[in-house]
Design a protein around this motif. Sequence first.
Motif, PDB file in Angstrom:
ATOM      1  N   LEU A  53     -10.818  66.743  75.517  1.00 31.56           N
ATOM      2  CA  LEU A  53     -11.405  67.465  76.738  1.00 31.56           C
ATOM      3  C   LEU A  53     -10.742  66.828  77.886  1.00 31.56           C
ATOM      4  CD1 LEU A  53     -14.971  67.862  75.952  1.00 31.56           C
ATOM      5  CD2 LEU A  53     -12.973  69.400  75.234  1.00 31.56           C
ATOM      6  N   ASP A  54     -10.650  67.750  78.895  1.00 31.43           N
ATOM      7  CA  ASP A  54     -10.102  67.363  80.341  1.00 31.43           C
ATOM      8  C   ASP A  54     -11.459  67.333  81.023  1.00 31.43           C
ATOM      9  OD1 ASP A  54     -11.257  69.752  81.286  1.00 31.43           O
ATOM     10  OD2 ASP A  54      -9.349  70.612  81.785  1.00 31.43           O
ATOM     11  N   ALA A  55     -11.334  67.019  82.445  1.00 33.53           N
ATOM     12  CA  ALA A  55     -12.572  66.587  83.296  1.00 33.53           C
ATOM     13  C   ALA A  55     -13.375  67.717  83.348  1.00 33.53           C
ATOM     14  CB  ALA A  55     -11.791  66.379  84.884  1.00 33.53           C
ATOM     15  N   PHE A  56     -13.224  68.811  82.879  1.00 31.81           N
ATOM     16  CA  PHE A  56     -13.947  70.024  83.063  1.00 31.81           C
ATOM     17  C   PHE A  56     -14.588  70.675  81.644  1.00 31.81           C
ATOM     18  CE2 PHE A  56     -11.025  69.997  86.792  1.00 31.81           C
ATOM     19  CZ  PHE A  56     -12.322  69.929  87.816  1.00 31.81           C
ATOM     20  N   ASP A  57     -14.390  69.543  80.618  1.00 37.92           N
ATOM     21  CA  ASP A  57     -14.879  69.988  79.230  1.00 37.92           C
ATOM     22  C   ASP A  57     -13.998  71.047  78.813  1.00 37.92           C
ATOM     23  OD1 ASP A  57     -16.736  67.659  79.373  1.00 37.92           O
ATOM     24  OD2 ASP A  57     -18.242  69.159  79.899  1.00 37.92           O
ATOM     25  N   ARG A  58     -12.674  71.203  79.112  1.00 39.96           N
ATOM     26  CA  ARG A  58     -11.966  72.239  78.577  1.00 39.96           C
ATOM     27  C   ARG A  58     -10.906  71.475  77.493  1.00 39.96           C
ATOM     28  NH1 ARG A  58     -10.049  74.330  84.732  1.00 39.96           N
ATOM     29  NH2 ARG A  58      -9.268  72.443  84.200  1.00 39.96           N
ATOM     30  N   PRO A  59     -10.605  72.142  76.287  1.00 41.12           N
ATOM     31  CA  PRO A  59      -9.827  71.607  75.272  1.00 41.12           C
ATOM     32  C   PRO A  59      -8.520  71.217  76.208  1.00 41.12           C
ATOM     33  CG  PRO A  59     -11.132  73.389  74.316  1.00 41.12           C
ATOM     34  CD  PRO A  59     -11.348  73.435  76.004  1.00 41.12           C
ATOM     35  N   ILE A  60      -7.984  70.329  75.610  1.00 41.63           N
ATOM     36  CA  ILE A  60      -6.349  69.992  76.042  1.00 41.63           C
ATOM     37  C   ILE A  60      -5.673  69.477  74.622  1.00 41.63           C
ATOM     38  CG2 ILE A  60      -6.661  69.582  78.247  1.00 41.63           C
ATOM     39  CD1 ILE A  60      -6.617  66.518  77.970  1.00 41.63           C
ATOM     40  N   THR A 103     -21.331  70.567  93.633  1.00 41.53           N
ATOM     41  CA  THR A 103     -20.052  71.051  94.087  1.00 41.53           C
ATOM     42  C   THR A 103     -20.034  72.595  94.261  1.00 41.53           C
ATOM     43  OG1 THR A 103     -18.935  71.771  91.748  1.00 41.53           O
ATOM     44  CG2 THR A 103     -18.509  69.348  92.580  1.00 41.53           C
ATOM     45  N   ALA A 104     -19.041  73.155  94.989  1.00 42.80           N
ATOM     46  CA  ALA A 104     -18.975  74.590  95.183  1.00 42.80           C
ATOM     47  C   ALA A 104     -18.726  75.285  93.831  1.00 42.80           C
ATOM     48  CB  ALA A 104     -17.899  74.904  96.147  1.00 42.80           C
ATOM     49  N   ALA A 105     -18.339  74.816  92.925  1.00 39.31           N
ATOM     50  CA  ALA A 105     -18.387  75.527  91.467  1.00 39.31           C
ATOM     51  C   ALA A 105     -19.502  75.425  90.702  1.00 39.31           C
ATOM     52  CB  ALA A 105     -17.041  75.016  90.768  1.00 39.31           C
ATOM     53  N   TYR A 106     -20.326  74.287  91.047  1.00 40.18           N
ATOM     54  CA  TYR A 106     -21.432  74.160  90.322  1.00 40.18           C
ATOM     55  C   TYR A 106     -22.616  73.774  91.366  1.00 40.18           C
ATOM     56  CZ  TYR A 106     -18.228  73.418  86.360  1.00 40.18           C
ATOM     57  OH  TYR A 106     -17.270  73.908  85.709  1.00 40.18           O
ATOM     58  N   PRO A 107     -22.960  74.772  92.101  1.00 36.45           N
ATOM     59  CA  PRO A 107     -24.046  74.509  93.018  1.00 36.45           C
ATOM     60  C   PRO A 107     -25.370  74.550  92.725  1.00 36.45           C
ATOM     61  CG  PRO A 107     -23.206  76.997  93.102  1.00 36.45           C
ATOM     62  CD  PRO A 107     -22.491  76.177  92.040  1.00 36.45           C
ATOM     63  N   ALA A 108     -26.132  73.903  93.263  1.00 40.00           N
ATOM     64  CA  ALA A 108     -27.675  73.625  92.927  1.00 40.00           C
ATOM     65  C   ALA A 108     -28.785  73.605  94.036  1.00 40.00           C
ATOM     66  CB  ALA A 108     -27.674  72.592  91.766  1.00 40.00           C
ATOM     67  N   PRO A 109     -29.727  73.965  93.914  1.00 41.82           N
ATOM     68  CA  PRO A 109     -30.615  73.970  95.222  1.00 41.82           C
ATOM     69  C   PRO A 109     -31.091  72.542  95.571  1.00 41.82           C
ATOM     70  CG  PRO A 109     -32.089  74.583  93.166  1.00 41.82           C
ATOM     71  CD  PRO A 109     -30.408  74.534  92.731  1.00 41.82           C
ATOM     72  N   GLU A 110     -30.943  71.569  94.718  1.00 42.23           N
ATOM     73  CA  GLU A 110     -31.438  70.231  95.129  1.00 42.23           C
ATOM     74  C   GLU A 110     -30.304  69.172  94.437  1.00 42.23           C
ATOM     75  OE1 GLU A 110     -34.952  69.062  92.939  1.00 42.23           O
ATOM     76  OE2 GLU A 110     -34.994  70.726  92.112  1.00 42.23           O
ATOM     77  N   PRO A 111     -30.308  68.133  95.029  1.00 38.87           N
ATOM     78  CA  PRO A 111     -29.364  67.029  94.368  1.00 38.87           C
ATOM     79  C   PRO A 111     -29.291  66.946  93.073  1.00 38.87           C
ATOM     80  CG  PRO A 111     -30.373  66.165  96.654  1.00 38.87           C
ATOM     81  CD  PRO A 111     -31.045  67.467  95.823  1.00 38.87           C
ATOM     82  N   THR A 112     -28.095  66.554  92.444  1.00 36.27           N
ATOM     83  CA  THR A 112     -27.939  66.615  90.947  1.00 36.27           C
ATOM     84  C   THR A 112     -27.265  65.386  90.572  1.00 36.27           C
ATOM     85  OG1 THR A 112     -27.961  69.148  90.800  1.00 36.27           O
ATOM     86  CG2 THR A 112     -27.041  67.812  88.941  1.00 36.27           C
ATOM     87  N   TYR A 113     -27.677  64.423  89.841  1.00 36.64           N
ATOM     88  CA  TYR A 113     -27.266  63.333  89.224  1.00 36.64           C
ATOM     89  C   TYR A 113     -26.939  63.189  88.041  1.00 36.64           C
ATOM     90  CZ  TYR A 113     -29.726  62.289  93.720  1.00 36.64           C
ATOM     91  OH  TYR A 113     -30.070  62.211  95.004  1.00 36.64           O
ATOM     92  N   SER A 130     -10.360  55.914  84.124  1.00 40.46           N
ATOM     93  CA  SER A 130     -10.111  55.721  82.591  1.00 40.46           C
ATOM     94  C   SER A 130      -8.284  55.517  82.453  1.00 40.46           C
ATOM     95  CB  SER A 130     -10.160  56.936  81.614  1.00 40.46           C
ATOM     96  OG  SER A 130      -9.473  57.996  82.097  1.00 40.46           O
ATOM     97  N   MET A 131      -8.265  54.588  81.229  1.00 44.13           N
ATOM     98  CA  MET A 131      -6.762  54.353  80.943  1.00 44.13           C
ATOM     99  C   MET A 131      -6.296  55.443  80.671  1.00 44.13           C
ATOM    100  SD  MET A 131      -6.435  51.258  81.944  1.00 44.13           S
ATOM    101  CE  MET A 131      -5.310  50.211  81.213  1.00 44.13           C
ATOM    102  N   SER A 132      -6.885  56.503  79.731  1.00 41.11           N
ATOM    103  CA  SER A 132      -6.284  57.721  78.998  1.00 41.11           C
ATOM    104  C   SER A 132      -7.213  58.724  78.963  1.00 41.11           C
ATOM    105  CB  SER A 132      -5.670  57.371  77.914  1.00 41.11           C
ATOM    106  OG  SER A 132      -6.688  56.980  77.014  1.00 41.11           O
ATOM    107  N   SER A 133      -8.549  58.529  78.912  1.00 46.29           N
ATOM    108  CA  SER A 133      -9.599  59.619  78.698  1.00 46.29           C
ATOM    109  C   SER A 133      -9.460  60.521  80.013  1.00 46.29           C
ATOM    110  CB  SER A 133     -11.046  59.047  78.523  1.00 46.29           C
ATOM    111  OG  SER A 133     -10.942  58.111  77.482  1.00 46.29           O
ATOM    112  N   GLY A 134      -9.559  61.908  79.340  1.00 46.81           N
ATOM    113  CA  GLY A 134      -9.401  63.119  80.242  1.00 46.81           C
ATOM    114  C   GLY A 134      -8.195  63.785  80.570  1.00 46.81           C
ATOM    115  N   GLY A 135      -7.029  63.025  80.025  1.00 44.65           N
ATOM    116  CA  GLY A 135      -5.709  63.499  80.260  1.00 44.65           C
ATOM    117  C   GLY A 135      -5.303  63.166  81.735  1.00 44.65           C
TER     118      GLY A 135
END
Length: 520
Positions: free
Chosen positions: A191-198, A375-385, A442-447
């Motif tokens: 998966l890439d950084a957005f959990d999309r298959p590569i 983020t703008a793509a993943y908004p939420a009404p309160e801080p997310t951790y 990472s050394m390779s993880s995430g592409g």
Amino acid sequence: MSILTPTRRGFVGGLIAAPFLLPAASRAQVGFADYPFTLGVAAGDALSDGFVIWTRLAPDPMAPHGGMPMAAVPVDWEVAEDDGFRNVVAKGSEKAWPELAHSVHVEVSGLKPGRPYWYRFRCAGERSFAGRATTLPAPGAKVDRVRFAAVGCQHFEAGLYTCFRHAAEDAPDFMFHYGDYIYEYSPGYVLDAFDRPIAPVRRYATREPFSLDDYRVRYAQTTMDADLQAARAAAPWYCTYDDHEVQNNWAGQWAQDGTPPQEFLLRRRAALQAWYEHMPVRRASFPDAEGAVHFRKRVDFGDLVRLHMPNTRLYRSDQPCGDGFKPMCPGAHAKGQQMIDTAQEDWLDQGFASSNQRWQGLAQQVMMAPIDRRTAAYPAPEPTYNMDSWAGYPDQRDRLFAMFGRHKGGNVVVITGDEHQNWAMDLQHQGRTVASEFVSTSMSSGGDGHDVRPGNEQIMQDNPFLHWTNDRRGYVLSEITPEAWTGHFRVVDSVRQPGAPIRTAARWAVESGRPGLISA
């Protein structure tokens, strides 16, 4: 004095070269039919008078038992003061036992402090290539520079190990491996950084591991990589494990997928034994009667830096709030919620209080800074951790931040992995900066990643203690002097194409006696 650092000689020009092979009859005498040192050599856990040297006999690494007979096999070793082995200063013989996958962990002692050595192994007339390791300075010695690379998160299928070759060529005094040496995923799960298959760059040969034999094959396939072997032979490693050595986001006795603890601990036992078998670590990290591998390490580099390395997986409470990226919930503040156990917390406090070094380093696995992940793509009404980071264990984290603030000398830097991104941040407690954190990508993880991960502009705005972030593959090369601790963020633009050049994406530093990061 300064710690002597390796030259670049050999790691491009032939230290890892074609092995010197003798007739097959020599190999046949001990029951294996090919060159036994296919997994290379490594050194680790350096002290001022020695270090561990490691190899594993595996003439057929992907076969059951590595192609070895089910018997103990003697392995000779030697350590020299020169790369030509004209002045051998230590040598001996160890048994490679089938119960430990014919791995060898030799604890070499009696060496001189603060100087390089070369080591190699022999078995059945065959000789390994040579590795290089440096002893620590004598206790209290004056040291004017230390350099080390923070490496890890190396999903075999997600990319080539080009960054490991570059790390070897950067000639650090040592490497800190922050974990995720293997990934337990099924073949093709990339998966890439957005959990999309590569598309995988290369594929695991076996299914998701559960048994000891499964994990041994996964380690063997990973360690056969020549770029990784170059890095393991270039300098001593200090090794920890994180989650993927067992299963993603495991914590203590808790599996991510809900497997009951009694069953999960069988898997954890197998996974951690395989980790021990393939890492250059001391007998102190030998699996205990329950199969757990305990470690906490502290090393002093003369008068310059004390480096603390805790274990943030084995003693951890289950992640609060259902794990993942979540708003804070009451469970994060539950009594007894811990990332490290009480004994480690006390050990850290004592280690800080007793130190006379100019710098304190905390080298560990998961991010300490409480980054708001919206983020703008993943908004939420309160801080997310990220509940799998220290953000999910805020009370214990705040106690550590208070410890940083109490340290008489200040000058605290945290080195972290896990995130698959570079981050340069300050750590704040009660309104003041008490430390800074370098998170190594990472050394390779995430592409291949990005120079700036899409969406991180919002994260930069929402987290004023965050100075910089980057989403390429690589490592942080720390350079420590009495005046400053500088993090060189070393990256490549691609891990899909062989030979990608390395570059420094940014430099951030902490000046001695002046808390907070500055651009260098």
